[in-house]
Scaffold this active site. Sequence first.
Site, PDB file in Angstrom:
ATOM      1  N   LYS A 225      77.228 -10.480 -37.267  1.00 37.57           N
ATOM      2  CA  LYS A 225      77.133 -11.973 -37.528  1.00 37.57           C
ATOM      3  C   LYS A 225      76.508 -12.877 -36.460  1.00 37.57           C
ATOM      4  O   LYS A 225      76.464 -12.322 -35.123  1.00 37.57           O
ATOM      5  CB  LYS A 225      78.656 -12.275 -37.861  1.00 37.57           C
ATOM      6  CG  LYS A 225      79.729 -12.174 -36.774  1.00 37.57           C
ATOM      7  CD  LYS A 225      81.030 -12.539 -37.106  1.00 37.57           C
ATOM      8  CE  LYS A 225      81.680 -11.387 -38.074  1.00 37.57           C
ATOM      9  NZ  LYS A 225      81.835 -11.943 -39.529  1.00 37.57           N
ATOM     10  N   ARG A 226      76.396 -14.105 -36.556  1.00 30.79           N
ATOM     11  CA  ARG A 226      75.967 -15.053 -35.496  1.00 30.79           C
ATOM     12  C   ARG A 226      77.145 -14.883 -34.342  1.00 30.79           C
ATOM     13  O   ARG A 226      78.355 -14.862 -34.594  1.00 30.79           O
ATOM     14  CB  ARG A 226      75.906 -16.386 -35.878  1.00 30.79           C
ATOM     15  CG  ARG A 226      74.875 -16.660 -36.771  1.00 30.79           C
ATOM     16  CD  ARG A 226      74.605 -18.030 -37.369  1.00 30.79           C
ATOM     17  NE  ARG A 226      76.062 -18.009 -38.090  1.00 30.79           N
ATOM     18  CZ  ARG A 226      76.527 -19.255 -38.985  1.00 30.79           C
ATOM     19  NH1 ARG A 226      75.686 -20.135 -38.952  1.00 30.79           N
ATOM     20  NH2 ARG A 226      77.553 -19.292 -39.321  1.00 30.79           N
TER      21      ARG A 226
ATOM     22  N   THR B 100      80.149 -14.003 -45.730  1.00 30.72           N
ATOM     23  CA  THR B 100      79.433 -13.234 -46.764  1.00 30.72           C
ATOM     24  C   THR B 100      79.279 -11.753 -46.299  1.00 30.72           C
ATOM     25  O   THR B 100      79.170 -11.098 -47.022  1.00 30.72           O
ATOM     26  CB  THR B 100      78.236 -14.023 -47.288  1.00 30.72           C
ATOM     27  OG1 THR B 100      77.462 -14.042 -46.116  1.00 30.72           O
ATOM     28  CG2 THR B 100      78.351 -15.327 -48.088  1.00 30.72           C
TER      29      THR B 100
ATOM     30  N   LYS C 225      84.018 -17.238 -33.906  1.00 27.41           N
ATOM     31  CA  LYS C 225      83.974 -15.782 -34.944  1.00 27.41           C
ATOM     32  C   LYS C 225      84.735 -14.749 -34.061  1.00 27.41           C
ATOM     33  O   LYS C 225      84.764 -13.505 -34.465  1.00 27.41           O
ATOM     34  CB  LYS C 225      82.701 -15.391 -35.085  1.00 27.41           C
ATOM     35  CG  LYS C 225      82.228 -16.167 -36.166  1.00 27.41           C
ATOM     36  CD  LYS C 225      80.298 -15.896 -36.364  1.00 27.41           C
ATOM     37  CE  LYS C 225      79.771 -16.968 -37.205  1.00 27.41           C
ATOM     38  NZ  LYS C 225      80.061 -16.781 -38.929  1.00 27.41           N
TER      39      LYS C 225
ATOM     40  N   HIS D  96      79.709 -26.430 -45.899  1.00 28.71           N
ATOM     41  CA  HIS D  96      79.792 -25.184 -45.718  1.00 28.71           C
ATOM     42  C   HIS D  96      80.692 -25.007 -44.197  1.00 28.71           C
ATOM     43  O   HIS D  96      80.561 -23.619 -43.704  1.00 28.71           O
ATOM     44  CB  HIS D  96      78.469 -24.341 -45.144  1.00 28.71           C
ATOM     45  CG  HIS D  96      77.601 -24.218 -46.576  1.00 28.71           C
ATOM     46  ND1 HIS D  96      77.553 -22.911 -47.362  1.00 28.71           N
ATOM     47  CD2 HIS D  96      76.848 -24.864 -47.171  1.00 28.71           C
ATOM     48  CE1 HIS D  96      76.841 -23.107 -48.583  1.00 28.71           C
ATOM     49  NE2 HIS D  96      76.470 -24.399 -48.202  1.00 28.71           N
TER      50      HIS D  96
ATOM     51  N   LYS E 188      79.387  -7.709 -48.035  1.00 28.59           N
ATOM     52  CA  LYS E 188      78.434  -6.849 -48.049  1.00 28.59           C
ATOM     53  C   LYS E 188      79.046  -5.557 -47.403  1.00 28.59           C
ATOM     54  O   LYS E 188      78.970  -4.406 -47.914  1.00 28.59           O
ATOM     55  CB  LYS E 188      77.222  -7.000 -47.076  1.00 28.59           C
ATOM     56  CG  LYS E 188      76.685  -8.501 -47.791  1.00 28.59           C
ATOM     57  CD  LYS E 188      75.776  -9.123 -46.681  1.00 28.59           C
ATOM     58  CE  LYS E 188      75.233 -10.522 -47.291  1.00 28.59           C
ATOM     59  NZ  LYS E 188      74.750 -11.293 -46.061  1.00 28.59           N
TER      60      LYS E 188
HETATM   61  C1  26V Z   1      77.340 -24.735 -37.299  1.00 24.77           C
HETATM   62  C2  26V Z   1      78.215 -25.053 -36.205  1.00 24.77           C
HETATM   63  C3  26V Z   1      77.213 -25.796 -35.301  1.00 24.77           C
HETATM   64  C4  26V Z   1      78.106 -26.508 -34.273  1.00 24.77           C
HETATM   65  C5  26V Z   1      79.347 -25.944 -33.848  1.00 24.77           C
HETATM   66  C6  26V Z   1      80.057 -24.896 -34.842  1.00 24.77           C
HETATM   67  C7  26V Z   1      79.351 -24.736 -36.023  1.00 24.77           C
HETATM   68  C8  26V Z   1      79.936 -24.039 -37.017  1.00 24.77           C
HETATM   69  C9  26V Z   1      79.364 -23.641 -38.032  1.00 24.77           C
HETATM   70  C10 26V Z   1      77.977 -23.878 -38.197  1.00 24.77           C
HETATM   71  C11 26V Z   1      77.456 -23.466 -39.534  1.00 24.77           C
HETATM   72  C12 26V Z   1      77.162 -24.604 -40.452  1.00 24.77           C
HETATM   73  C13 26V Z   1      76.749 -23.983 -41.952  1.00 24.77           C
HETATM   74  C14 26V Z   1      76.951 -22.661 -42.049  1.00 24.77           C
HETATM   75  O1  26V Z   1      75.865 -21.706 -41.836  1.00 24.77           O
HETATM   76  N1  26V Z   1      77.990 -22.146 -42.592  1.00 24.77           N
HETATM   77  C15 26V Z   1      78.560 -20.852 -43.209  1.00 24.77           C
HETATM   78  O2  26V Z   1      78.032 -20.816 -44.456  1.00 24.77           O
HETATM   79  C16 26V Z   1      78.236 -19.666 -45.132  1.00 24.77           C
HETATM   80  C17 26V Z   1      77.887 -19.621 -46.482  1.00 24.77           C
HETATM   81  O3  26V Z   1      78.591 -20.408 -47.262  1.00 24.77           O
HETATM   82  C18 26V Z   1      79.889 -19.267 -45.009  1.00 24.77           C
HETATM   83  O4  26V Z   1      79.989 -18.114 -45.612  1.00 24.77           O
HETATM   84  C19 26V Z   1      80.067 -19.181 -43.464  1.00 24.77           C
HETATM   85  O5  26V Z   1      81.511 -18.935 -43.463  1.00 24.77           O
HETATM   86  C20 26V Z   1      79.788 -20.427 -42.754  1.00 24.77           C
HETATM   87  O6  26V Z   1      80.049 -20.593 -41.425  1.00 24.77           O
END
Ligand code: 26V
Length: 817
Positions: free
Chosen positions: A546-547, A654, A552, A358, A658
């Site tokens: 979003k987060r 996602t 982002k 992801h 929406k």
């Molecule tokens: C975590 C972290 C933590 C460290 C620094 C940067 C960073 C970037 C992303 C994440 C998230 C990891 C997993 C996640 O939530 N990914 C999200 O998954 C969604 C479902 O597939 C997708 O739509 C999002 O684009 C994706 O960020």
Amino acid sequence: MPATSFDKESIKNTIIGKVQRYNGLTIEEATPQQIYRAVASTVRDQIMQKYMVAREDRKKCRQKRLYYLSVEYLMGRSMYCNMLNLVSTKEYTEALAELGIDIRDVLKEEPEPGLGNGGLGRLAACFLDSLSSLDLPAMGCTIRYEYGLFRQKIVDGQQVELPDSWLDNGNAWETPVMEDTCEVHFGGHVEEMTVNGRQQYITRDYYTVEAVPYDMPIVGYDTTNVNPLRMWSARSPKKLDLGSFGEGKYVQASEEIELAEAISKVLYPEDKHYEGKMLRLKQHYFFTSATLQYILKDFKKMYGSDLRKLPDKVVIHINDTHPGMAVPELMRLLIDQEGLEWDEAAQIVRRTIAYTNHTIMAEALEKWPVSMVQQLLPRIWQIINELNRRLCDRLWNQFPGDWDRIARMAIVSYDNVHMANMCIAMSYSVNGVSRLHGEILKEETFYDYNLVMPEKFSAITNGITHRRWLLSCNPGLTGLIRDTIGDKWIREPELLSELRPYADDAAFREAFAKVKLQNKERLAAMLRERQGVDVDPSFMFDVQAKRLHEYKRQMLNALHILVLYNRIADDPNFTMQPRVFFFGAKASPGYYRAKQIIRFICAISELIEKHPRARTMLKVVFLENYDVSSAEILIPAAEVSEQLSTASKEASGTGNMKFMMNGAVTIGTMDGANVEISEQVGMDNIYIFGMRSDTVRDMYREHSYNPMNIFETNQELRKAMTQMIDGTLFPTNGAVLQDLYHSLLMGEWGSLGDNYFVLKDFGSYSMAQRRLNNDYENRDKWLKMAVTNTAMSGIFSSDRTIEEYNEKIWHLQKTVR
Ligand code: 26V
């Protein structure tokens, strides 16, 4: 199924009866929470009847079953979606009305299980809804956190975190399944011995934590199929022995109990970097081990003891690498418990486990210090080490002498266990979550693996359940669509495209606009009630929700708003389409810069409020505690959807889907699923700006970008940035946003600053905003775009996503009855 379809009268009587029996009260005397419990229990009874049938079906059909393991499930409230899937919202609404109760007041009583950070957790929840609705046999597996993600308050323009104790009043939807309680072992040391000529591995001196499952039934839309979401809760096997109270042992025992139960206490907020915390490793292994023990137990009950048939009857899907310990744990169970040989076990694992990635953000990839794994999971460590040894052997034969490549692909390197490498090497499928993301995985992130095992890699674009994200959250639009094209699209969402010709129908456009206005009024009412904020529904509603993450680029949006403010303040003749900019975002408590971005946004909001003329055209609202429930109000009210990630960084997104489904027009980069959204609607119905992902990746490689060049040439941007630190925003303390300002202009570790190209893309973003602003003035043109977005959103239903996973990866049979 006549027994399950309650009519209005029986719903009424059941609710009255339950309030009487549970509380000894009449409906008039009962509190809203008591009424909620009675209604929830009525809905649950209906689901449970179906659940019984579904379990019988499973026993009869003996089909393969999917286990979807995810450390996060961001479910949102259940009651209304459950009623919707039972096709009885009308009956419930009317029954309650006849009892003098507004259904909305009942729905509000349900606590939201916020067991996820964002996209990854919400995707798992959408998947469960689609799996059940498509009659596929599955079980969701996760941790029953006592505390979900924190609740957010904004105090003096800053984020304050409060605990989210969602279980305080109990969870009306879950049932404990005591008979499936099992033990998970931690620590100790491994003893090797030979028994009957076979090497055995016995762990000694471990400590035990009990895993107690709580099941939540997930009912499909207008079907008998019900799949459970199994949530594991940690419990100490130690009971408080009051006899030892006097000996002072009571304190030690209670400490041990607390330590064990800490495992399912709280969900980790996602930080800037992945953090290898011991408690987190315990969480991951705890729920993975419990799940796998259950899978084998259930398999043996259904199909006997020949575990070589496991891949025919079971698929284990791991949502990112967090449940990746499933690999060595399944090896352990097959070898140590079931007596299989290494090669047999490895083959079974490689045919049973599938993995979804992801994110390509290197700092987000999960890795564990060897010392930690060794100490906490000594037998698992042995297995990981052996997996690694065999893998590196094979790679050495294939690439003799190519140490760098082997180090990149190894499971264990530089004193860390690399979870992604283990998951790729030991699964039969690795997929990305949008077309672009799938390509980047193959070309870059997992380039080496794709060379060696290209057959494993694929991309399946994410989706969202249109039942929650359109039918349930936007009844106005749902009604209009039904009146226009009927309701076949509810089962086949791609038929929403039948709406497209109505973009040219003036009467339809007006009806569409009326629904949007009502949704804007609903949001305005919520904001007044919750935050005491007044917004004018005649303004354009622009949303970024979003987060909070630098990639982002909430900063791009914020800086642009400040530029608009300056245009108004500096030029008495400047006018623009009045617009409210909404932000919804939680920042991880430890992510300082993300929290500063919230301060920046709130300060801009205040600055605008103080300016009599700016106030008539501009407003910024920071929506507190953005969660699933507030998204359900916010998204249907949006006219503009901000999807601004640095191209290549957002795996899919996602939220973008929406918003689109609810008729918002996207302004965004060519990133993640935005690319596919732009293909669906066509370039005339979306505002694309900024660098493309290949350019971004080239610039990262070349280290050639210097934001200072842009700062020096773009006057408007320079002024807005300077206002961050010159006292305009914080008159008493100009230094508040120092670090944020510096992050845009000064680099660390070889970069020259602005790691996410905010300045670089600003000009292009600002031009796209100008076009958007002008187009909005042309009401017909704008409404046509909005209608087209809804009409072309059907492909982003998670039903399509799940069908694709099933065809390419899982190969499950639909339950027939
Ligand atoms: C975590 C972290 C933590 C460290 C620094 C940067 C960073 C970037 C992303 C994440 C998230 C990891 C997993 C996640 O939530 N990914 C999200 O998954 C969604 C479902 O597939 C997708 O739509 C999002 O684009 C994706 O960020």
